[in-house]
Scaffold this active site. Sequence first.
Site, PDB file in Angstrom:
ATOM      1  N   ASP A  75       0.874  -1.175   0.000  1.00 22.95           N
ATOM      2  CA  ASP A  75       0.000   0.000   0.000  1.00 22.95           C
ATOM      3  C   ASP A  75       0.906   1.218   0.000  1.00 22.95           C
ATOM      4  O   ASP A  75       1.506   1.567   1.014  1.00 22.95           O
ATOM      5  CB  ASP A  75      -0.893  -0.021   1.246  1.00 22.95           C
ATOM      6  CG  ASP A  75      -1.722   1.257   1.402  1.00 22.95           C
ATOM      7  OD1 ASP A  75      -1.736   2.079   0.466  1.00 22.95           O
ATOM      8  OD2 ASP A  75      -2.352   1.427   2.467  1.00 22.95           O
ATOM      9  N   ASP A  84     -13.191   4.892   1.352  1.00 28.54           N
ATOM     10  CA  ASP A  84     -11.752   4.969   1.638  1.00 28.54           C
ATOM     11  C   ASP A  84     -11.324   6.436   1.729  1.00 28.54           C
ATOM     12  O   ASP A  84     -11.191   7.120   0.724  1.00 28.54           O
ATOM     13  CB  ASP A  84     -10.985   4.253   0.521  1.00 28.54           C
ATOM     14  CG  ASP A  84      -9.481   4.230   0.763  1.00 28.54           C
ATOM     15  OD1 ASP A  84      -9.015   4.879   1.716  1.00 28.54           O
ATOM     16  OD2 ASP A  84      -8.771   3.555  -0.001  1.00 28.54           O
TER      17      ASP A  84
END
Length: 613
Positions: free
Chosen positions: A8, A202
């Site tokens: 990520d 998100d």
Amino acid sequence: MSKVVGIDLGTTNSLVAYVKDGVPIVVRDRSGDGLVPSVVSVTEDGTVFVGREAQRRLLTEAGRTAYSVKRFMGKSRGDVQAEASHFPFRIAGPSESSDDTGVVRIGLGTREFTPPEISAFVLRELKRRAEEHFAAAGEFDSEVDRAVITVPAYFNDAQRAATRDAGRIAGLEVLRIINEPTAASLAYGLDKRHTGVIAVYDLGGGTFDISILRVEDGVFQVLATNGDTHLGGDDIDQLLIQRILADSPAATPEAVQEIRKAVIQAKLDLSELASTTLVVPGSVATTITRAEFERLIMPIVERTLGPCRQALADAGLTGAQVDEVVLVGGSTRIPLVRRKVEELFGRRPHSDLNPDEVVALGAAVQADILISGNREMLLLDVTPLSLGIETIGGVVSKIILRNSTIPASGSEMYTTSVDNQTAVDVHVLQGERELVADNRSLARFKLRGIPPMPAGMPRVEVQFQIDANGLLSVTARELRTDVEQSIEVKPSYGLTDEEVERMLLDSFEHAEADFAARLLIEARNEAESVITATEKSLRSPDFAMIEKAELKPEEKKKIESVLGGLKMVLNSSDRETIQKWTHALNDATHHLAEVMMNRSVQAALSGKNVDEL
């Protein structure tokens, strides 16, 4: 066999994870922290620091330290000119020129880097951390050379290609670029469900995404995505910083970073407490209540709801038809965010997994699926924006529509508008507007060699092909003669293969800090973790009660004294002294930690009898 990981690559923090025995695991440092701040700092002698150490240098060398670089990936100087003033580092076009269309360059001291180069430093640190982890675990081959890297769902092709370039510069083969919300869904095991519609909200440090997904009989499909590539926790921080700066308009860049650090801590506190005191060295302490904080950030939170409603509309659904809502990103810890999401979808969102780690865990799951085929699962993402070509009159003819499932292809037939025309210009565009001027230009090429014919006679087929990573290739073919021309669409602000190779060689020449410097960085990281944990305990609402009932008067004095001592030596270059004070603080807080643990256990067990346990 070399290892494959999921990464990520975040605006604020980055993480690396892998799958062991079917379970995704975040790789952590010796202090147990999985987060690597996405911060890079360059010293006067050219040494590059990444992560916590670079973050610390924001306070002393702000002009030599880059952060939030994800905001600049795949963009030109002209794209980022409006926000350049918010950052202490230099932002320029190629070689400090006035060119607004070239790759952004970030000046750190006397050196300049592109955003993919800065991101590559972060990726290399994650790669190193994973390799050390595997070596410590006794793995036969601990080399990490392949990765799945995540990006916001709303990243366009230029931003995705820049992310892939960063991976190459870091020495990683990027197996797949996948959307962050998709990765989060994988981490929650949603691909194992027989059927269901999921909304993934998100809100990270610099970007906001909403994805609507459907899982049915092993097929995992993104129905719609939306979002804002310039909206996130950084904007919340900036609001608080501006509130503090209103009283200190002449603050130096270093002072602004001190304020930024205090603001981030205050934001974390207000997720748990009704009020907090924002302390900045050299300034008057400011008390902020959660109610005041929520009034301040309400416009930002409200801005996230518009894309949510649009994504639902694109998917042809209402909030009531969504089966589950998943929260991703550190900013979703804010109570106001959770309330607003629950109001919109009419159900309490899931937050079982750490919202900072869930994307990396999902990327690791995807990496494991790609190399092992352990799970019968098909991952179907969508293209975030429509793709087409320019036609007569400056109009865009769309060939692949927004939210088309990828891999995707599409084609249209065109002809000439002038007699005896022997070449056709193909102008590839991305966007939702009808006119060329209002969309993003991706590429231009010319189909030559068409035999002279009356206007309207040639039959030119233009075919678009998007691969699993969302990258586009375009082919134009005249069907009567089979004359053909193809192009792999390189983003307008991408790097050439030669530039990437040069950056790769530079990375070998400018090696990271030697082993002794690495140990120093790790000692500082451990010390900072202990400081943070101690300060959190002292700010706890229960501390006053504990201090009165269970601590001796001299215990608090000793803790505060040793805490101050560790802070004094934290930035020194004497590793042994830092470790000595760290151990001293651990010893001084040992009894306090025991008392707080006992109270937590008692609170958890209160009202239960033995038969219930």
